[in-house]
Design a protein around this motif. Structure first.
Motif, PDB file in Angstrom:
ATOM      1  N   VAL A 654       3.260   7.581  -5.245  1.00 54.14           N
ATOM      2  CA  VAL A 654       4.270   8.408  -4.586  1.00 54.14           C
ATOM      3  C   VAL A 654       4.430   9.696  -5.379  1.00 54.14           C
ATOM      4  O   VAL A 654       4.745   9.670  -6.574  1.00 54.14           O
ATOM      5  CB  VAL A 654       5.618   7.664  -4.489  1.00 54.14           C
ATOM      6  CG1 VAL A 654       6.673   8.579  -3.877  1.00 54.14           C
ATOM      7  CG2 VAL A 654       5.466   6.396  -3.662  1.00 54.14           C
ATOM      8  N   LYS A 655       4.205  10.810  -4.704  1.00 52.92           N
ATOM      9  CA  LYS A 655       4.371  12.130  -5.324  1.00 52.92           C
ATOM     10  C   LYS A 655       5.578  12.801  -4.694  1.00 52.92           C
ATOM     11  O   LYS A 655       5.636  12.987  -3.480  1.00 52.92           O
ATOM     12  CB  LYS A 655       3.111  12.971  -5.089  1.00 52.92           C
ATOM     13  CG  LYS A 655       3.184  14.384  -5.620  1.00 52.92           C
ATOM     14  CD  LYS A 655       3.238  14.421  -7.134  1.00 52.92           C
ATOM     15  CE  LYS A 655       3.110  15.857  -7.635  1.00 52.92           C
ATOM     16  NZ  LYS A 655       3.376  15.959  -9.085  1.00 52.92           N
ATOM     17  N   ASP A 656       6.523  13.163  -5.513  1.00 54.40           N
ATOM     18  CA  ASP A 656       7.758  13.784  -5.021  1.00 54.40           C
ATOM     19  C   ASP A 656       7.929  15.135  -5.696  1.00 54.40           C
ATOM     20  O   ASP A 656       8.467  15.236  -6.805  1.00 54.40           O
ATOM     21  CB  ASP A 656       8.947  12.871  -5.298  1.00 54.40           C
ATOM     22  CG  ASP A 656      10.244  13.427  -4.684  1.00 54.40           C
ATOM     23  OD1 ASP A 656      10.172  14.447  -3.977  1.00 54.40           O
ATOM     24  OD2 ASP A 656      11.313  12.830  -4.920  1.00 54.40           O
ATOM     25  N   GLY A 657       7.462  16.180  -5.050  1.00 53.25           N
ATOM     26  CA  GLY A 657       7.591  17.528  -5.592  1.00 53.25           C
ATOM     27  C   GLY A 657       6.862  17.680  -6.913  1.00 53.25           C
ATOM     28  O   GLY A 657       5.697  17.288  -7.062  1.00 53.25           O
ATOM     29  N   ASP A 658       7.534  18.233  -7.890  1.00 51.38           N
ATOM     30  CA  ASP A 658       6.932  18.482  -9.203  1.00 51.38           C
ATOM     31  C   ASP A 658       7.091  17.306 -10.155  1.00 51.38           C
ATOM     32  O   ASP A 658       6.670  17.363 -11.304  1.00 51.38           O
ATOM     33  CB  ASP A 658       7.561  19.733  -9.847  1.00 51.38           C
ATOM     34  CG  ASP A 658       7.263  20.993  -9.051  1.00 51.38           C
ATOM     35  OD1 ASP A 658       6.184  21.027  -8.410  1.00 51.38           O
ATOM     36  OD2 ASP A 658       8.092  21.910  -9.058  1.00 51.38           O
ATOM     37  N   LYS A 659       7.695  16.220  -9.687  1.00 55.56           N
ATOM     38  CA  LYS A 659       7.902  15.067 -10.553  1.00 55.56           C
ATOM     39  C   LYS A 659       6.598  14.319 -10.783  1.00 55.56           C
ATOM     40  O   LYS A 659       5.618  14.490 -10.075  1.00 55.56           O
ATOM     41  CB  LYS A 659       8.928  14.119  -9.928  1.00 55.56           C
ATOM     42  CG  LYS A 659      10.324  14.725  -9.742  1.00 55.56           C
ATOM     43  CD  LYS A 659      11.248  13.729  -9.072  1.00 55.56           C
ATOM     44  CE  LYS A 659      12.632  14.335  -8.837  1.00 55.56           C
ATOM     45  NZ  LYS A 659      13.523  13.384  -8.128  1.00 55.56           N
ATOM     46  N   GLU A 660       6.597  13.474 -11.811  1.00 56.73           N
ATOM     47  CA  GLU A 660       5.434  12.636 -12.070  1.00 56.73           C
ATOM     48  C   GLU A 660       5.235  11.639 -10.926  1.00 56.73           C
ATOM     49  O   GLU A 660       6.176  11.302 -10.212  1.00 56.73           O
ATOM     50  CB  GLU A 660       5.624  11.874 -13.389  1.00 56.73           C
ATOM     51  CG  GLU A 660       5.569  12.759 -14.630  1.00 56.73           C
ATOM     52  CD  GLU A 660       4.202  13.349 -14.879  1.00 56.73           C
ATOM     53  OE1 GLU A 660       3.199  12.682 -14.558  1.00 56.73           O
ATOM     54  OE2 GLU A 660       4.129  14.494 -15.358  1.00 56.73           O
ATOM     55  N   HIS A 661       4.004  11.194 -10.777  1.00 60.48           N
ATOM     56  CA  HIS A 661       3.741  10.172  -9.767  1.00 60.48           C
ATOM     57  C   HIS A 661       4.451   8.868 -10.131  1.00 60.48           C
ATOM     58  O   HIS A 661       4.488   8.471 -11.298  1.00 60.48           O
ATOM     59  CB  HIS A 661       2.243   9.893  -9.671  1.00 60.48           C
ATOM     60  CG  HIS A 661       1.456  10.997  -9.024  1.00 60.48           C
ATOM     61  ND1 HIS A 661       1.002  12.089  -9.728  1.00 60.48           N
ATOM     62  CD2 HIS A 661       1.051  11.167  -7.739  1.00 60.48           C
ATOM     63  CE1 HIS A 661       0.335  12.893  -8.916  1.00 60.48           C
ATOM     64  NE2 HIS A 661       0.349  12.353  -7.700  1.00 60.48           N
ATOM     65  N   GLN A 662       4.970   8.194  -9.125  1.00 58.18           N
ATOM     66  CA  GLN A 662       5.492   6.847  -9.278  1.00 58.18           C
ATOM     67  C   GLN A 662       4.460   5.885  -8.686  1.00 58.18           C
ATOM     68  O   GLN A 662       3.890   6.154  -7.627  1.00 58.18           O
ATOM     69  CB  GLN A 662       6.834   6.687  -8.564  1.00 58.18           C
ATOM     70  CG  GLN A 662       7.904   7.667  -9.039  1.00 58.18           C
ATOM     71  CD  GLN A 662       8.228   7.503 -10.509  1.00 58.18           C
ATOM     72  OE1 GLN A 662       8.457   6.390 -10.973  1.00 58.18           O
ATOM     73  NE2 GLN A 662       8.245   8.610 -11.247  1.00 58.18           N
ATOM     74  N   ALA A 663       4.225   4.779  -9.369  1.00 54.92           N
ATOM     75  CA  ALA A 663       3.196   3.837  -8.936  1.00 54.92           C
ATOM     76  C   ALA A 663       3.811   2.487  -8.599  1.00 54.92           C
ATOM     77  O   ALA A 663       4.735   2.015  -9.285  1.00 54.92           O
ATOM     78  CB  ALA A 663       2.142   3.668 -10.029  1.00 54.92           C
ATOM     79  N   TYR A 664       3.277   1.859  -7.559  1.00 57.04           N
ATOM     80  CA  TYR A 664       3.732   0.541  -7.133  1.00 57.04           C
ATOM     81  C   TYR A 664       2.514  -0.291  -6.725  1.00 57.04           C
ATOM     82  O   TYR A 664       1.490   0.249  -6.297  1.00 57.04           O
ATOM     83  CB  TYR A 664       4.706   0.649  -5.954  1.00 57.04           C
ATOM     84  CG  TYR A 664       5.881   1.544  -6.227  1.00 57.04           C
ATOM     85  CD1 TYR A 664       7.006   1.070  -6.891  1.00 57.04           C
ATOM     86  CD2 TYR A 664       5.849   2.894  -5.849  1.00 57.04           C
ATOM     87  CE1 TYR A 664       8.083   1.906  -7.165  1.00 57.04           C
ATOM     88  CE2 TYR A 664       6.919   3.739  -6.123  1.00 57.04           C
ATOM     89  CZ  TYR A 664       8.028   3.243  -6.784  1.00 57.04           C
ATOM     90  OH  TYR A 664       9.084   4.071  -7.070  1.00 57.04           O
ATOM     91  N   THR A 665       2.646  -1.603  -6.848  1.00 55.15           N
ATOM     92  CA  THR A 665       1.596  -2.514  -6.411  1.00 55.15           C
ATOM     93  C   THR A 665       2.144  -3.423  -5.331  1.00 55.15           C
ATOM     94  O   THR A 665       3.198  -4.043  -5.498  1.00 55.15           O
ATOM     95  CB  THR A 665       1.083  -3.375  -7.579  1.00 55.15           C
ATOM     96  OG1 THR A 665       0.617  -2.520  -8.630  1.00 55.15           O
ATOM     97  CG2 THR A 665      -0.080  -4.248  -7.119  1.00 55.15           C
ATOM     98  N   LEU A 666       1.422  -3.496  -4.214  1.00 52.04           N
ATOM     99  CA  LEU A 666       1.772  -4.368  -3.110  1.00 52.04           C
ATOM    100  C   LEU A 666       0.832  -5.568  -3.158  1.00 52.04           C
ATOM    101  O   LEU A 666      -0.380  -5.424  -3.007  1.00 52.04           O
ATOM    102  CB  LEU A 666       1.611  -3.608  -1.790  1.00 52.04           C
ATOM    103  CG  LEU A 666       2.224  -4.214  -0.524  1.00 52.04           C
ATOM    104  CD1 LEU A 666       3.750  -4.287  -0.651  1.00 52.04           C
ATOM    105  CD2 LEU A 666       1.840  -3.382   0.699  1.00 52.04           C
ATOM    106  N   ILE A 667       1.397  -6.756  -3.411  1.00 54.72           N
ATOM    107  CA  ILE A 667       0.596  -7.956  -3.651  1.00 54.72           C
ATOM    108  C   ILE A 667       0.743  -8.922  -2.476  1.00 54.72           C
ATOM    109  O   ILE A 667       1.856  -9.354  -2.155  1.00 54.72           O
ATOM    110  CB  ILE A 667       1.041  -8.665  -4.947  1.00 54.72           C
ATOM    111  CG1 ILE A 667       1.135  -7.667  -6.103  1.00 54.72           C
ATOM    112  CG2 ILE A 667       0.072  -9.791  -5.304  1.00 54.72           C
ATOM    113  CD1 ILE A 667       1.876  -8.199  -7.310  1.00 54.72           C
TER     114      ILE A 667
END
Length: 777
Positions: A654-667
């Motif tokens: 997930v990229k939200d503007g200039d913020k760092e990417h947030q990562a998630y795992t869907l299992i």
């Protein structure tokens, strides 16, 4: 186009599209002869390789060619692997009648010429060392050119011409066979089934190959780090029999680990190996199938060998060593008052049975040692050689929690005495070595397991017959600080993951491991498992693991009311085979009532809560699924029909503007009526009971789908549409909208982002992902 690139393409045309045919190579460039390619890291060609070539190989090639399961055994993760080349022999072969000859880098051959004798074909030119020959005679170069001449079709989903199954047939063409491959499979160029590399990357590889393919290892560790390694080698190689036995035990549990020193800012990794030479001399590796096999020398030495290959997530087991750990080992193995009269035999019946070979070491010492790094020990059977293949892993559920019995209660002198009295019943299938007969072996080991369980249950019944019943107090609490006390295991069909903490929704089952069970899992699936073994060895290993899983589940069930124990087991093993049903009925069962005072009718749910409360101080919050923000949080409640369409592991960036990417795992958790049917897993699938968990960060090492969400609007739309899927067409439509398919023109750009974010999340645990399971949907 720039002039050098045009010249290289002109060369391809003039040389017959670079596919000259086997008969022409000797005539044009002379006979094959292995070359000396490895140079020092601080030479010009060495620095060129490390700075410009290795990064391309790692980010574009090693993601598919990195380990045992690399296509054609082509491992591009080290100079030795590149030089070794490719082989038509399969490592993973569940049908072989006789064990095959191992082909492990560094161990089973030490020179490239020896690999040629074993049937490995070069991917670099081994004829005349001219610029023209170095390109024309290189399988690696021709594979890159073939991709450029026949790029991926532009459609999103590739047709049946592309086979991405793990057990797909592999051409493994040598340079003399490459022209036929190119004619019959024009899209077989590398990277296979992915976009080609960039022009700049191609030029780096082309220049390297043209100049002879010189390679260098990463620079050696600093003197400070080497001093730490020498200090540990001194500890592990003392002369007393007590020290030698302890070192042997430590080695047989740590030999897969990537060891590093906690204060080392460089993070140099080492492997603990057996050598015929003592500290201070060059390491000469002991080459055996298993870590406990006879080394054929009077004494082995335990050495720390610098691991110079690329770190891969699927085989990375980091282990930090420091002064505290050294003192802990001394306290566990050297301080206790016991004597070692002689070193145990290396014969298969003794060495494969840790209860025989290490009988002199106190049970509590061994158990505490394993508990200290419980995640690492269990990770061994997930990231060790057994890790690949559905047959190897369909013995475990898709999602379950693991806790451990307290050593103060479960590693008592009485327990130790019982283990010694029944050490023969605790013998493992590895005693049959690598060629076994599965049916007769199953009968033998099932009888031994029944005998051991009878003795174990009899002891437990006697210990708890005077009003003191089992409660959650029997669980190891990590001494208040060790988060190895609670683990979660996820199975992803043909791979698996273990992480710290009780992660996700309440699982169908849970294991409670005691020392004997923990030890047997390690010696069954790690130390004793031979990936090159025959079908009998692999089947009996799988079948025996049924017994161990049942035992771990039974330990958990003992905390529940007796009636609930029967009901739960019946639910876990619906439609189970007759042989397993009969095994359930045989032998004595734990007959004492639980000491837990339940307040509700949902005792399993209540017990999960009590266990979490007991271990709360050491529960790792790292993958807490409740920390996933809305609207992604709602994906945890997806209906089964939508879940059925998901692959096992999906990464969401997930990229939200200039913020760092947030990562998630869907299992995706596959539900089963039971997991005791060896060859009919599909027939045991309970599709209507499938569930899914989304967690922050990265779980798993083999992404099958990569989703990239650019803004909050896309996140909301994705979270709304995913649970609404009904059919495959719905899933494909969503992928066209939000996913980075393997055919995406900027696939490698997003791959770089994925790895950069993973490095931030995983830290010392970071390694390259493997794309061999990336779906084509």
């Amino acid at each position: 186009m720039k002039k050098p690139f045009l010249l290289s393409m002109l060369f391809i045309v003039l040389s017959g599209c670079a596919y000259l045919g086997a008969a022409h190579y000797d005539e044009l460039f002379g006979p094959e002869q292995t070359q000396q390619r490895i140079v020092a890291h601080n030479t010009g060609s060495g620095a060129e390789f490390l700075q410009h070539v290795q990064p391309v190989l790692e980010s574009r090639c090693v993601v598919c060619h990195g380990c045992y399961d690399a296509p054609c055994q082509l491992k591009l993760s080290s100079p030795e692997g590149i030089d070794r080349g490719l082989s038509k022999e399969l490592v993973y072969d569940g049908t072989r009648l006789l064990a095959s000859t191992p082909s492990r880098l560094l161990f089973d051959a030490t020179q490239t010429s020896q690999w040629r004798e074993k049937g490995f074909a070069p991917v670099l030119n081994e004829r005349e060392q001219s610029e023209q020959a170095n390109l024309a005679g290189s399988v690696l170069y021709n594979s890159l050119v073939l991709k450029m001449s026949s790029p991926l079709p532009e459609e999103g989903v590739l047709d049946d011409e592309f086979d991405f199954s793990l057990d797909r047939s592999q051409s493994c063409a040598s340079i003399g066979e490459f022209d036929r491959l190119a004619d019959s499979q024009p899209h077989a160029g590398m990277p296979y089934g992915l976009p080609g590399i960039s022009r700049t990357e191609f030029k780096h590889l082309e220049n390297w190959l043209k100049n002879g393919g010189k390679m260098a290892h990463i620079k050696p560790p600093s003197k400070t780090v080497l001093a730490q390694a020498q200090r540990w080698e001194s500890f592990l190689n003392q002369d007393g029999l007590k020290h030698q036995l302890a070192a042997r035990y430590i080695f047989e549990h740590w030999y897969l680990a990537h060891i590093y020193f906690a204060q080392d800012g460089e993070k140099s990794f080492f492997k603990l190996v057996r050598s015929t030479t003592p500290p201070g001399q060059d390491i000469v590796l002991v080459n055996t199938r298993r870590p406990y096999d006879d080394p054929k020398v009077e004494r082995v030495y335990y050495r720390l060998m610098h691991d110079r290959s690329t770190i891969l997530a699927k085989t990375h087991l980091p282990l930090a060593l420091d002064d505290t750990k050294l003192a802990r080992l001394y306290h566990q193995f050297i301080e206790p008052d016991y004597k070692v009269e002689k070193m145990p035999s290396y014969t298969a019946d003794v060495a494969s049975n840790p209860f025989k070979s290490f009988a002199a070491i106190p049970t509590k010492s061994k158990y505490q040692f394993m508990l200290d790094e419980a995640e690492l020990i269990i990770m061994g059977f997930i990231k060790g050689p057994v890790c690949r293949g559905q047959i190897a892993l369909n013995v475990i559920n898709d999602h379950f929690w693991v806790a451990f019995a307290d050593p103060d209660k479960a590693a008592t002198p009485e327990v130790g005495q019982m283990l010694m009295q029944h050490e023969d019943a605790l013998a493992l299938p590895a005693a049959e070595e690598s060629n076994a007969l599965p049916i007769s072996s199953w009968v033998k080991y099932s009888q031994r397991q029944s005998a051991y369980l009878e003795a174990k249950v009899k002891l437990a019944n006697s210990m708890f017959k005077n009003g003191e019943n089992l409660t959650t107090d029997v669980l190891w609490r990590g001494e208040g600080v060790n988060d190895n006390a609670a683990l979660t295991i996820f199975r992803h069909f043909d791979s698996a993951t273990v992480v710290k903490g009780f992660i996700g929704q309440e699982p169908k089952t849970m294991w409670v491991l005691d020392y004997a069970l923990f030890e047997r899992i390690h010696y069954l699936l790690v130390a004793g498992f031979d990936v090159y073994g025959n079908i009998g060895h692999q089947l009996i290993t799988r079948l025996y693991m049924d017994f161990l899983r049942l035992e771990g589940e039974q330990n958990f069930l003992a905390l529940l009311p007796q009636q609930q124990r029967k009901q739960l087991k019946a639910n876990w093993y619906r439609k189970s085979p007759t042989s397993l049903t009969e095994f359930f009925k045989s032998g004595e069962s734990f007959s004492q009532p639980t000491g837990v005072e339940y307040q509700t009718q949902d005792q399993q749910h209540e017990l999960y809560g009590l266990i979490k409360q007991t271990l709360k101080p050491v529960l790792s919050p790292r993958y807490d699924y409740k920390q996933v923000p809305e609207p992604l949080q709602q994906l945890n409640n997806m209906p089964a029909k939508a879940v059925n369409l998901l692959p096992q592991i999906s990464y969401i960036l997930v990229k939200d503007g200039d913020k760092e990417h947030q990562a998630y795992t869907l299992i995706h958790h596959n539900a089963h009526y039971n997991i005791s049917s060896l060859l009919n897993e599909e027939g045991q699938r309970a599709y209507a009971e499938d569930t899914v968990t989304i967690v922050p960060g990265f779980i798993g090492d083999y992404p099958e789908a990569i989703w990239y969400l650019n803004n909050p609007q896309q996140v909301a739309s994705f979270a709304e549409q995913l649970p609404m899927m009904q059919v495959e067409a719905d899933y494909r439509a969503l992928k066209s909208q939000f996913a980075i398919r393997r055919t995406h023109p900027q696939f490698w750009q997003y791959s770089d982002i994925l790895h950069r974010v993973a490095q931030q999340y995983r830290g010392v645990e970071y390694g390259l992902f493997d794309y061999n399971r990336l779906e084509n949907r």
